[in-house]
Design a protein around this motif. Sequence first.
Motif, PDB file in Angstrom:
ATOM      1  N   VAL A  62      -7.814  -3.457  -7.667  1.00 15.70           N
ATOM      2  CA  VAL A  62      -6.980  -2.361  -7.171  1.00 15.70           C
ATOM      3  C   VAL A  62      -7.835  -1.313  -6.467  1.00 15.70           C
ATOM      4  O   VAL A  62      -7.496  -0.856  -5.363  1.00 15.70           O
ATOM      5  N   LYS A  63      -8.954  -0.957  -7.074  1.00 10.79           N
ATOM      6  CA  LYS A  63      -9.837   0.055  -6.488  1.00 10.79           C
ATOM      7  C   LYS A  63     -10.346  -0.394  -5.117  1.00 10.79           C
ATOM      8  O   LYS A  63     -10.402   0.398  -4.173  1.00 10.79           O
ATOM      9  N   LYS A  64     -10.720  -1.665  -5.016  1.00 13.07           N
ATOM     10  CA  LYS A  64     -11.198  -2.185  -3.726  1.00 13.07           C
ATOM     11  C   LYS A  64     -10.108  -2.066  -2.663  1.00 13.07           C
ATOM     12  O   LYS A  64     -10.377  -1.646  -1.541  1.00 13.07           O
ATOM     13  N   ALA A  65      -8.899  -2.408  -3.010  1.00 15.13           N
ATOM     14  CA  ALA A  65      -7.785  -2.323  -2.062  1.00 15.13           C
ATOM     15  C   ALA A  65      -7.492  -0.864  -1.696  1.00 15.13           C
ATOM     16  O   ALA A  65      -7.276  -0.545  -0.523  1.00 15.13           O
ATOM     17  N   GLU A  66      -7.508   0.006  -2.702  1.00 16.11           N
ATOM     18  CA  GLU A  66      -7.197   1.426  -2.461  1.00 16.11           C
ATOM     19  C   GLU A  66      -8.235   2.100  -1.575  1.00 16.11           C
ATOM     20  O   GLU A  66      -7.896   3.000  -0.797  1.00 16.11           O
ATOM     21  N   ARG A  67      -9.486   1.674  -1.662  1.00 15.42           N
ATOM     22  CA  ARG A  67     -10.522   2.237  -0.780  1.00 15.42           C
ATOM     23  C   ARG A  67     -10.206   1.969   0.683  1.00 15.42           C
ATOM     24  O   ARG A  67     -10.694   2.663   1.560  1.00 15.42           O
ATOM     25  N   LYS A  68      -9.402   0.949   0.926  1.00 16.87           N
ATOM     26  CA  LYS A  68      -9.042   0.567   2.294  1.00 16.87           C
ATOM     27  C   LYS A  68      -7.577   0.880   2.592  1.00 16.87           C
ATOM     28  O   LYS A  68      -6.925   0.232   3.410  1.00 16.87           O
ATOM     29  N   ASP A  69      -7.055   1.909   1.897  1.00 18.53           N
ATOM     30  CA  ASP A  69      -5.688   2.398   2.128  1.00 18.53           C
ATOM     31  C   ASP A  69      -4.593   1.395   1.805  1.00 18.53           C
ATOM     32  O   ASP A  69      -3.519   1.430   2.398  1.00 18.53           O
ATOM     33  N   ARG A  70      -4.856   0.497   0.889  1.00 14.13           N
ATOM     34  CA  ARG A  70      -3.816  -0.382   0.361  1.00 14.13           C
ATOM     35  C   ARG A  70      -3.460   0.147  -1.019  1.00 14.13           C
ATOM     36  O   ARG A  70      -4.099   1.048  -1.536  1.00 14.13           O
ATOM     37  N   THR A  71      -2.437  -0.416  -1.639  1.00 13.10           N
ATOM     38  CA  THR A  71      -1.943   0.125  -2.900  1.00 13.10           C
ATOM     39  C   THR A  71      -1.999  -0.916  -4.020  1.00 13.10           C
ATOM     40  O   THR A  71      -2.146  -2.116  -3.766  1.00 13.10           O
ATOM     41  N   LYS A  72      -1.818  -0.414  -5.239  1.00 13.16           N
ATOM     42  CA  LYS A  72      -1.701  -1.290  -6.401  1.00 13.16           C
ATOM     43  C   LYS A  72      -0.525  -2.241  -6.186  1.00 13.16           C
ATOM     44  O   LYS A  72      -0.597  -3.424  -6.522  1.00 13.16           O
ATOM     45  N   ALA A  73       0.554  -1.725  -5.594  1.00 12.16           N
ATOM     46  CA  ALA A  73       1.733  -2.559  -5.328  1.00 12.16           C
ATOM     47  C   ALA A  73       1.380  -3.718  -4.387  1.00 12.16           C
ATOM     48  O   ALA A  73       1.889  -4.831  -4.554  1.00 12.16           O
ATOM     49  N   ASP A  74       0.509  -3.464  -3.414  1.00 16.79           N
ATOM     50  CA  ASP A  74       0.067  -4.535  -2.510  1.00 16.79           C
ATOM     51  C   ASP A  74      -0.696  -5.605  -3.278  1.00 16.79           C
ATOM     52  O   ASP A  74      -0.490  -6.808  -3.069  1.00 16.79           O
ATOM     53  N   VAL A  75      -1.594  -5.166  -4.157  1.00 19.54           N
ATOM     54  CA  VAL A  75      -2.376  -6.103  -4.971  1.00 19.54           C
ATOM     55  C   VAL A  75      -1.441  -6.913  -5.859  1.00 19.54           C
ATOM     56  O   VAL A  75      -1.527  -8.144  -5.915  1.00 19.54           O
ATOM     57  N   ASP A  76      -0.513  -6.228  -6.521  1.00 20.41           N
ATOM     58  CA  ASP A  76       0.426  -6.922  -7.401  1.00 20.41           C
ATOM     59  C   ASP A  76       1.256  -7.948  -6.626  1.00 20.41           C
ATOM     60  O   ASP A  76       1.499  -9.055  -7.113  1.00 20.41           O
ATOM     61  N   GLU A  77       1.668  -7.584  -5.423  1.00 20.05           N
ATOM     62  CA  GLU A  77       2.493  -8.497  -4.620  1.00 20.05           C
ATOM     63  C   GLU A  77       1.749  -9.799  -4.324  1.00 20.05           C
ATOM     64  O   GLU A  77       2.300 -10.887  -4.492  1.00 20.05           O
ATOM     65  N   VAL A  78       0.495  -9.703  -3.895  1.00 21.17           N
ATOM     66  CA  VAL A  78      -0.232 -10.941  -3.578  1.00 21.17           C
ATOM     67  C   VAL A  78      -0.569 -11.722  -4.850  1.00 21.17           C
ATOM     68  O   VAL A  78      -0.557 -12.954  -4.823  1.00 21.17           O
ATOM     69  N   PHE A  79      -0.819 -11.040  -5.958  1.00 17.79           N
ATOM     70  CA  PHE A  79      -1.082 -11.744  -7.220  1.00 17.79           C
ATOM     71  C   PHE A  79       0.183 -12.453  -7.708  1.00 17.79           C
ATOM     72  O   PHE A  79       0.111 -13.572  -8.212  1.00 17.79           O
ATOM     73  N   ARG A  80       1.335 -11.786  -7.575  1.00 16.90           N
ATOM     74  CA  ARG A  80       2.598 -12.425  -7.973  1.00 16.90           C
ATOM     75  C   ARG A  80       2.875 -13.644  -7.094  1.00 16.90           C
ATOM     76  O   ARG A  80       3.311 -14.689  -7.575  1.00 16.90           O
ATOM     77  N   TRP A  81       2.594 -13.507  -5.793  1.00 16.82           N
ATOM     78  CA  TRP A  81       2.786 -14.623  -4.862  1.00 16.82           C
ATOM     79  C   TRP A  81       1.944 -15.825  -5.293  1.00 16.82           C
ATOM     80  O   TRP A  81       2.433 -16.954  -5.342  1.00 16.82           O
ATOM     81  N   LEU A  82       0.679 -15.576  -5.623  1.00 20.00           N
ATOM     82  CA  LEU A  82      -0.222 -16.670  -5.975  1.00 20.00           C
ATOM     83  C   LEU A  82       0.163 -17.333  -7.297  1.00 20.00           C
ATOM     84  O   LEU A  82       0.153 -18.556  -7.409  1.00 20.00           O
ATOM     85  N   THR A  83       0.504 -16.533  -8.297  1.00 17.74           N
ATOM     86  CA  THR A  83       0.651 -17.044  -9.666  1.00 17.74           C
ATOM     87  C   THR A  83       2.071 -17.355 -10.104  1.00 17.74           C
ATOM     88  O   THR A  83       2.260 -18.064 -11.088  1.00 17.74           O
ATOM     89  N   GLY A  84       3.057 -16.784  -9.419  1.00 17.87           N
ATOM     90  CA  GLY A  84       4.440 -16.978  -9.841  1.00 17.87           C
ATOM     91  C   GLY A  84       4.893 -16.005 -10.911  1.00 17.87           C
ATOM     92  O   GLY A  84       6.054 -16.030 -11.336  1.00 17.87           O
TER      93      GLY A  84
END
Length: 114
Positions: A18-40
Amino acid sequence: MSHRIFTTTFASVYPLYVKKAERKDRTKADVDEVFRWLTGYDQAGLERQIDAKKDFEAFFAEAPQLHPHASLIKGAVCGVRVEDVDDSLMQKIRYLDKLVDELAKGKATEKILR
């Protein structure tokens, strides 16, 4: 031989993603979305895994279903091509790394979700 990352809790690494994504103006929600996509996992399932401090092995073993397009995730993470990783669990962990890398590089979510 088992890698140390396999028994590392997903919850201990998740904030780093999450921290890595947020440093680049992405959000926790963005991280969660791609993790949900990958894992179901749905959001509640993802949060349960974090709260239960499951290790990576259990996190993926209990995942509802790896996305059928996961094998389309290609590229290098720390100099290792994810498509060339032989160990199935390590490859899934590298998929997570690659998805976060793509978020951090500003790639559109629609393109990340292949």
